[in-house]
Design a protein around this motif. Structure first.
Motif, PDB file in Angstrom:
ATOM      1  N   VAL A 183       0.839  -1.199   0.000  1.00  0.00           N
ATOM      2  CA  VAL A 183       0.000   0.000   0.000  1.00  0.00           C
ATOM      3  C   VAL A 183       0.877   1.253   0.000  1.00  0.00           C
ATOM      4  O   VAL A 183       0.625   2.205  -0.755  1.00  0.00           O
ATOM      5  N   LEU A 184       1.905   1.261   0.826  1.00  0.00           N
ATOM      6  CA  LEU A 184       2.813   2.407   0.861  1.00  0.00           C
ATOM      7  C   LEU A 184       3.501   2.592  -0.490  1.00  0.00           C
ATOM      8  O   LEU A 184       3.657   3.732  -0.963  1.00  0.00           O
ATOM      9  N   ALA A 185       3.906   1.487  -1.118  1.00  0.00           N
ATOM     10  CA  ALA A 185       4.562   1.581  -2.419  1.00  0.00           C
ATOM     11  C   ALA A 185       3.631   2.180  -3.460  1.00  0.00           C
ATOM     12  O   ALA A 185       4.038   3.015  -4.286  1.00  0.00           O
ATOM     13  N   VAL A 186       2.374   1.784  -3.422  1.00  0.00           N
ATOM     14  CA  VAL A 186       1.400   2.315  -4.376  1.00  0.00           C
ATOM     15  C   VAL A 186       1.165   3.802  -4.148  1.00  0.00           C
ATOM     16  O   VAL A 186       1.158   4.598  -5.090  1.00  0.00           O
ATOM     17  N   VAL A 187       0.962   4.186  -2.903  1.00  0.00           N
ATOM     18  CA  VAL A 187       0.738   5.598  -2.596  1.00  0.00           C
ATOM     19  C   VAL A 187       1.938   6.424  -3.061  1.00  0.00           C
ATOM     20  O   VAL A 187       1.791   7.512  -3.639  1.00  0.00           O
ATOM     21  N   TYR A 188       3.137   5.892  -2.832  1.00  0.00           N
ATOM     22  CA  TYR A 188       4.357   6.584  -3.253  1.00  0.00           C
ATOM     23  C   TYR A 188       4.390   6.768  -4.773  1.00  0.00           C
ATOM     24  O   TYR A 188       4.696   7.855  -5.272  1.00  0.00           O
ATOM     25  N   LEU A 189       4.065   5.716  -5.517  1.00  0.00           N
ATOM     26  CA  LEU A 189       4.118   5.810  -6.971  1.00  0.00           C
ATOM     27  C   LEU A 189       3.022   6.718  -7.530  1.00  0.00           C
ATOM     28  O   LEU A 189       3.241   7.418  -8.518  1.00  0.00           O
ATOM     29  N   VAL A 190       1.850   6.705  -6.910  1.00  0.00           N
ATOM     30  CA  VAL A 190       0.795   7.626  -7.332  1.00  0.00           C
ATOM     31  C   VAL A 190       1.264   9.069  -7.124  1.00  0.00           C
ATOM     32  O   VAL A 190       1.093   9.924  -7.998  1.00  0.00           O
ATOM     33  N   PHE A 191       1.868   9.334  -5.974  1.00  0.00           N
ATOM     34  CA  PHE A 191       2.377  10.682  -5.723  1.00  0.00           C
ATOM     35  C   PHE A 191       3.471  11.042  -6.726  1.00  0.00           C
ATOM     36  O   PHE A 191       3.531  12.172  -7.227  1.00  0.00           O
ATOM     37  N   THR A 192       4.354  10.082  -7.001  1.00  0.00           N
ATOM     38  CA  THR A 192       5.453  10.334  -7.935  1.00  0.00           C
ATOM     39  C   THR A 192       4.932  10.744  -9.306  1.00  0.00           C
ATOM     40  O   THR A 192       5.455  11.668  -9.939  1.00  0.00           O
ATOM     41  N   GLU A 193       3.884  10.068  -9.773  1.00  0.00           N
ATOM     42  CA  GLU A 193       3.297  10.434 -11.057  1.00  0.00           C
ATOM     43  C   GLU A 193       2.672  11.825 -10.984  1.00  0.00           C
ATOM     44  O   GLU A 193       2.712  12.577 -11.955  1.00  0.00           O
ATOM     45  N   GLY A 194       2.090  12.173  -9.841  1.00  0.00           N
ATOM     46  CA  GLY A 194       1.549  13.516  -9.680  1.00  0.00           C
ATOM     47  C   GLY A 194       2.637  14.568  -9.604  1.00  0.00           C
ATOM     48  O   GLY A 194       2.490  15.680 -10.129  1.00  0.00           O
TER      49      GLY A 194
END
Length: 409
Positions: A183-194
């Protein structure tokens, strides 16, 4: 279809897509099916809105269409029992009412997609698809894999979740350990794309980054004794503090060295530093998000580029590299070395220590090499690298910056 209508549909979907999928998933109990139904609704919008206009409540429109498609599918398959008849009646009378999603439905969606029945790569890819609304091409670029490979990965993940009948819910606390890192990895990657859009004509996707930060805060509240959850919030707060200064009046990206630091959001920096202090207070050492947050904090505390503690940043990147074995981290360490020591040493790191094959489809390596070569006075080589970087860049704004840099050489 006019470009204006297409852009409107895409903009609405970026804002509403995750909540539409989450709402439909709560109804059908199947994340993969919910995403397919929502995509069908998106296709309907692209076909109908040019003629009918954009609905007043676009989120409700998407949700109603997706739910109707689910009911139609149940009817066609002759599996509409009493529960489905009741549901269809309720939806038929309420389809046009205002949509009021449950606050944490998107977080439930993230946890469902990060079920341990899936591999880590499948968890992250599926969540990026259904939560952030990224295209398969964008996700493939982030993972540095071919698009067909990513398409197959996402399809398999949906089928696996359906076969396992994974519930649409936040798991019990004793089950968080199996999913929290994903979950943390996903949140991180979503933020990275933003934070740095991999494609399109915008440098920043603030809506995506804001959703990631919201989810990160919720995860940290659910797992208050997990240092890396607080560290991820710290990283996102500090990075988001720069948004106002990262884009010029014409929409072009502004490099860190050229940013007006008076436009950085000091409130967000304060919150980020506080979250990092909370993570450090557990005394368990820093993980990947803690190290990245500490790097961001070095920049946030510096008055300008010259005032930055580049030697500390090199040390932090070295530790992060040992943990992650990520070529992008090696690249960033080299850039930090170029500031702390000299560009020649940094170039040797890129040429001798970095696994170039893993960045073969990315503009990052030729872009970094081009800048280092330019600083060393090797102008012809620098132009060649920067041209290669421009050819590989998926983001139009980033490509324009690279072409402008070539022109200055």
């Amino acid at each position: 279809m006019t470009d204006d209508v297409r852009r409107t549909v895409e903009a609405v979907w970026r804002i509403e897509g995750a909540r539409v999928v989450a709402t439909v998933a709560r109804m059908v109990g199947d994340v993969g099916l919910a995403e397919d139904l929502a995509q069908d609704a998106l296709a309907d919008a692209l076909a109908q809105w040019p003629e009918s206009g954009v609905p007043r409540n676009a989120g409700a429109w998407f949700t109603a269409v997706a739910k109707r498609r689910a009911i139609d599918a149940w009817r066609r398959s002759e599996r509409l029992d009493e529960r489905y008849r009741t549901m269809a009646h309720d939806l038929g009378t309420a389809a046009e009412q205002e949509w009021e999603p449950i606050e944490d439905d998107v977080l439930k969606l993230v946890f469902a997609a990060c079920h341990p029945v899936l591999s880590r790569e499948a968890q992250v890819a599926l969540t990026l698809r259904v939560v952030s609304g990224l295209t398969t091409e964008e996700i493939a670029r982030m993972f540095l894999v071919p698009v067909p490979t990513m398409q197959q990965r996402i399809v398999r993940a949906k089928k696996t979740l359906s076969a396992a009948r994974v519930p649409f819910a936040v798991p019990e606390p004793h089950e968080w350990g199996k999913r929290l890192s994903a979950v943390l990895a996903v949140v991180y990657l979503v933020f990275t794309e933003g934070y740095a859009a991999t494609s399109g004509d915008r440098v920043i996707r603030a809506d995506l980054a804001g959703e990631a930060l919201r989810l990160g805060r919720m995860v940290a509240a659910l797992a208050p004794r997990e240092p890396e959850a607080h560290a991820l919030v710290a990283l996102m707060e500090i990075q988001a503090s720069r948004f106002a200064a990262r884009v010029g009046p014409d929409g072009s990206p502004v490099l860190l060295a050229d940013q007006d630091r008076s436009r950085w959001d000091r409130g967000q920096i304060t919150r980020g530093l506080a979250a990092l202090a909370r993570a450090d207070a557990f005394g368990r050492g820093r993980g990947p998000y803690g190290l990245q947050a500490a790097i961001a904090a070095c920049h946030a505390r510096a008055a300008d580029v010259a005032d930055t503690d580049w030697e500390q940043i090199v040390t932090l990147y070295t530790a992060l590299e040992q943990l992650t074995k990520n070529p992008v981290v090696t690249l960033n360490r080299a850039v930090a070395v170029s500031m702390a020591a000299d560009p020649a040493t940094a170039l040797r790191i890129l040429d001798e220590e970095l696994d170039a094959k893993r960045l073969a489809g990315s503009h990052l390596l030729p872009s970094a090499r081009g800048e280092l070569l330019a600083r060393l006075g090797r102008t012809d080589e620098a132009r060649e690298e920067l041209r290669r970087a421009a050819d590989l860049a998926g983001n139009e704004r980033q490509r324009a910056v690279l072409l402008e840099r070539i022109a200055t050489l």
